[in-house]
Design an enzyme around this catalytic site. Structure first.
Site, PDB file in Angstrom:
ATOM      1  CG  ASP A  42      39.105   2.011  84.789  1.00 39.47           C
ATOM      2  OD1 ASP A  42      38.522   0.912  84.470  1.00 39.47           O
ATOM      3  OD2 ASP A  42      38.740   2.916  85.097  1.00 39.47           O
TER       4      ASP A  42
ATOM      5  CG  HIS B 227      23.464   1.845  77.292  1.00 40.35           C
ATOM      6  ND1 HIS B 227      23.570   0.507  76.899  1.00 40.35           N
ATOM      7  CD2 HIS B 227      24.315   2.195  78.330  1.00 40.35           C
ATOM      8  CE1 HIS B 227      24.746   0.150  77.754  1.00 40.35           C
ATOM      9  NE2 HIS B 227      25.093   0.809  78.504  1.00 40.35           N
TER      10      HIS B 227
ATOM     11  CB  THR C  32      36.532   0.489  79.563  1.00 44.55           C
ATOM     12  OG1 THR C  32      36.053   1.432  80.283  1.00 44.55           O
ATOM     13  CG2 THR C  32      37.866  -0.084  80.150  1.00 44.55           C
TER      14      THR C  32
ATOM     15  CB  VAL D 232      20.136 -11.527  80.525  1.00 37.21           C
ATOM     16  CG1 VAL D 232      18.922 -11.623  81.153  1.00 37.21           C
ATOM     17  CG2 VAL D 232      20.594 -10.413  79.940  1.00 37.21           C
TER      18      VAL D 232
ATOM     19  CG  ASP E  73      30.884   6.259  77.314  1.00 38.40           C
ATOM     20  OD1 ASP E  73      29.636   6.158  77.729  1.00 38.40           O
ATOM     21  OD2 ASP E  73      31.599   5.293  77.211  1.00 38.40           O
ATOM     22  CD  GLN E  74      25.251   5.422  77.785  1.00 35.92           C
ATOM     23  OE1 GLN E  74      24.267   5.940  77.870  1.00 35.92           O
ATOM     24  NE2 GLN E  74      25.867   5.080  79.349  1.00 35.92           N
TER      25      GLN E  74
ATOM     26  CG  HIS F  23      34.930   0.584  84.114  1.00 38.29           C
ATOM     27  ND1 HIS F  23      36.095   1.540  83.606  1.00 38.29           N
ATOM     28  CD2 HIS F  23      33.827   1.333  84.247  1.00 38.29           C
ATOM     29  CE1 HIS F  23      35.220   2.686  83.315  1.00 38.29           C
ATOM     30  NE2 HIS F  23      33.959   2.414  83.574  1.00 38.29           N
TER      31      HIS F  23
ATOM     32  CD  GLU G  27      29.061  -7.275  75.412  1.00 41.09           C
ATOM     33  OE1 GLU G  27      27.917  -7.313  75.405  1.00 41.09           O
ATOM     34  OE2 GLU G  27      29.753  -7.146  76.618  1.00 41.09           O
TER      35      GLU G  27
HETATM   36 BR1  BUP Z   1      22.282  -5.167  82.163  1.00 37.37          BR
HETATM   37  C1  BUP Z   1      23.300  -6.283  81.612  1.00 37.37           C
HETATM   38  N1  BUP Z   1      24.049  -8.638  81.259  1.00 37.37           N
HETATM   39  O1  BUP Z   1      22.043  -8.078  82.047  1.00 37.37           O
HETATM   40  P1  BUP Z   1      28.280  -1.208  78.697  1.00 37.37           P
HETATM   41  C2  BUP Z   1      24.824  -5.960  81.306  1.00 37.37           C
HETATM   42  N2  BUP Z   1      25.391  -7.142  80.801  1.00 37.37           N
HETATM   43  O2  BUP Z   1      25.760  -9.110  80.395  1.00 37.37           O
HETATM   44  P2  BUP Z   1      27.462  -0.030  81.135  1.00 37.37           P
HETATM   45  C3  BUP Z   1      25.020  -8.252  80.886  1.00 37.37           C
HETATM   46  O3  BUP Z   1      27.250  -5.663  80.968  1.00 37.37           O
HETATM   47  P3  BUP Z   1      29.633   1.901  81.548  1.00 37.37           P
HETATM   48  C4  BUP Z   1      22.953  -7.845  81.578  1.00 37.37           C
HETATM   49  O4  BUP Z   1      27.161  -7.311  78.131  1.00 37.37           O
HETATM   50  C5  BUP Z   1      28.255  -5.465  78.928  1.00 37.37           C
HETATM   51  O5  BUP Z   1      29.271  -6.337  78.861  1.00 37.37           O
HETATM   52  C6  BUP Z   1      27.017  -6.108  78.787  1.00 37.37           C
HETATM   53  O6  BUP Z   1      28.685  -2.432  79.473  1.00 37.37           O
HETATM   54  C7  BUP Z   1      27.005  -6.720  80.301  1.00 37.37           C
HETATM   55  O7  BUP Z   1      27.373  -0.296  79.520  1.00 37.37           O
HETATM   56  C8  BUP Z   1      28.179  -4.770  80.326  1.00 37.37           C
HETATM   57  O8  BUP Z   1      27.829  -1.626  77.541  1.00 37.37           O
HETATM   58  C9  BUP Z   1      27.518  -3.417  80.178  1.00 37.37           C
HETATM   59  O9  BUP Z   1      29.820  -0.613  78.542  1.00 37.37           O
HETATM   60  O10 BUP Z   1      28.752   0.725  81.707  1.00 37.37           O
HETATM   61  O11 BUP Z   1      26.869  -1.190  82.069  1.00 37.37           O
HETATM   62  O12 BUP Z   1      26.572   1.294  81.180  1.00 37.37           O
HETATM   63  O13 BUP Z   1      28.924   3.051  82.319  1.00 37.37           O
HETATM   64  O14 BUP Z   1      30.656   1.681  82.126  1.00 37.37           O
HETATM   65  O15 BUP Z   1      29.655   2.259  79.893  1.00 37.37           O
END
Ligand code: BUP
Length: 463
Positions: free
Chosen positions: A115, A356, A138, A339, A380-381, A18, A364
């Site tokens: 949010d 995931h 989001t 990372v 939501d995945q 978020h 991204e």
């Molecule tokens: Br782990 C990791 N580096 O090492 P999502 C994640 N990320 O930059 P999530 C890093 O975290 P929700 C790491 O690039 C993305 O911007 C990644 O968001 C970054 O999944 C973010 O993909 C992760 O939406 O959140 O973390 O499960 O539950 O809100 O979907």
């Protein structure tokens, strides 16, 4: 000149999934010459969040940071053990403290963006301040179709268990959403998340608009369904403003992964990560390790054994075991820390992404045109994975189910990685993913659909 520079306040909820898109939005608004205030909470749940917040404000000294002091977390009202949900619950209960805070801001605010998990408590705040209020959703537009339907008979049917797993929801979106893709927590009528989302779904029509980190070419039908009243009558306009571009402020020290990638051939590396909130079990982690080694591809793999980064204690060799550590040597890089994912996905050596399919990760990948192998873990995945699959950005192996349901064997994982990386279908996938990437760049480029939409929105605040 106040008239030309609307002042917008942003309130993200807990979790990197978020915070990251909110801060990217803040950066875009600054570039569009808005004044921006970001509400922040201390302490944040994860270490990654507090680091990102501090990097953001160093990079944007012109943005106002407003500290939002919360009532204490109360596990009895939140009815959850998830630290991110506890924090969101505390934000919701503390929302009434915001009116006096926000009314002191100068120049006065033109809009408030909150949010998706804070909708019902924030609507009365924006109303009392006579401010237009916007929900920033989001996740995907497709997921928003489900969210917007949670206050209709669809939700009653979900909760009463009258659907079979093979059914589809009566939501006017193409293709229809399978019942098997519904986030498991929605199926439990007693879950706090389900209750909150139902209430927020009912209230969201009182927002002045819904912003989504997606773009027209990727989710045309879902966006149409939302905007043309097919999902639910009375929804405010939905604005597709993505993919919100990854920013310089997100990058920490350029560490080992990027140095290592510089030495790998173009398109040869698989990047593996399940996001910031998914802790995998030991048995599955080891199968993934064997799968990666068996695939024959080089890899960068982010291993997580705890939901919150602050709790990660075990050393990598304790998690992977001696034998697997040996096998991995020279083939890949395994890390147990944060990372710079977007930097990695943008590196020419990366050819595929085992993910995931969290929405930020998917966007991204879209932005960088990197093909995906989606393995939904929760929430939501699965719905996001449908979008990934439909757009041609990636593959989704439905038989793997939710991440926690079955342990998928290494051999199978290795085969599917090969399928993503090298088979005939993968060259089609590569072309399609690259095409999605081009369209993504177009959308946020000059006069692109998302860029135009964001400008129109800002114009509304000026009028
Ligand atoms: Br782990 C990791 N580096 O090492 P999502 C994640 N990320 O930059 P999530 C890093 O975290 P929700 C790491 O690039 C993305 O911007 C990644 O968001 C970054 O999944 C973010 O993909 C992760 O939406 O959140 O973390 O499960 O539950 O809100 O979907």
């Amino acid at each position: 000149d106040l008239h030309l520079h609307p002042h917008v306040a942003l309130l993200p909820s807990a979790g990197m999934g978020h915070l990251t898109p909110f801060l990217r939005l803040a950066a875009s608004l600054v570039h569009q010459k808005c004044r921006v205030t970001v509400l922040t909470i201390h302490p944040s749940v994860s270490h990654a969040e507090s680091q990102l917040i501090s990097r953001f404000f160093s990079a944007f000294p012109q943005v106002t940071q407003m500290h939002f002091p919360l009532l204490p977390v109360d596990p009895s009202t939140a009815k959850s053990e998830d630290p991110f949900w506890l924090q969101r619950d505390a934000i919701r209960r503390s929302a009434y403290l915001l009116s006096p805070l926000l009314s002191t801001l100068s120049p006065p605010l033109s809009a408030l963006i909150y949010d998706e998990f804070l909708v019902s408590p924030l609507i009365p705040i924006s109303t009392s301040l006579s401010l237009p209020g916007y929900t920033f959703f989001t996740s995907s537009a497709r997921m928003c179709c489900l969210f917007a339907s949670l206050s209709t008979s669809v939700a009653d049917k979900i909760n009463s268990g009258s659907y079979r797993l093979s059914d589809h929801l009566e939501i006017q979106v193409t293709p229809p959403i399978p019942v098997s893709s519904i986030p498991p927590l929605f199926m439990n009528p007693n879950s706090i998340l389900g209750t909150i989302l139902k209430e927020d779904s009912r209230e969201v029509i009182k927002s002045n608009g819904i912003l989504i980190n997606t773009f027209e070419m990727l989710e045309q039908d879902s966006l149409d369904a939302l905007n043309k009243g097919r999902v639910r009558k009375g929804l405010p306009p939905v604005y597709a403003i993505g993919p919100l571009e990854p920013c310089e402020f997100e990058i920490g020290e350029r560490g080992l992964p990027l140095k290592w990638l510089n030495d790998q051939p173009a398109g040869s590396v698989v990047y593996v990560s399940f996001g910031s909130r998914t802790a995998s079990i030991m048995e599955q982690i080891r199968e993934i390790g064997h799968g990666l080694v068996g695939s024959g591809y080089r890899f960068i793999w982010v291993v997580k054994t705890k939901e919150v980064d602050r709790d990660e204690e075990e050393e990598l060799h304790e998690v992977l075991g001696h034998e697997l550590m040996q096998k991995i040597q020279g083939k890949g890089l395994v890390v147990k820390h944060w990372v710079d994912q977007s930097e990695i996905l943008g590196h020419k050596a990366v050819g595929g992404f085992l993910s995931h399919s969290g929405w930020n990760s998917s966007m991204e990948a879209a932005y960088h045109g990197v093909r995906m192998l989606a393995w939904p873990q929760h929430g939501d995945q699965k719905i996001n994975a449908e979008v990934v699959e439909m757009s041609g950005l990636g593959l989704w192996v439905r038989s793997w189910g939710w991440g926690h349901e079955v342990v998928v064997k290494g051999e199978e994982i290795g085969e599917r990685i090969k399928e993503m990386m090298e088979s005939e279908s993968s060259s089609l996938l590569r072309v399609e993913a690259a095409h999605v990437g081009e369209e993504a760049r177009k959308a946020v480029g000059v006069c692109g659909s998302s860029e135009t939409t964001l400008k129109e929105l800002i114009q509304e605040w000026n009028d």
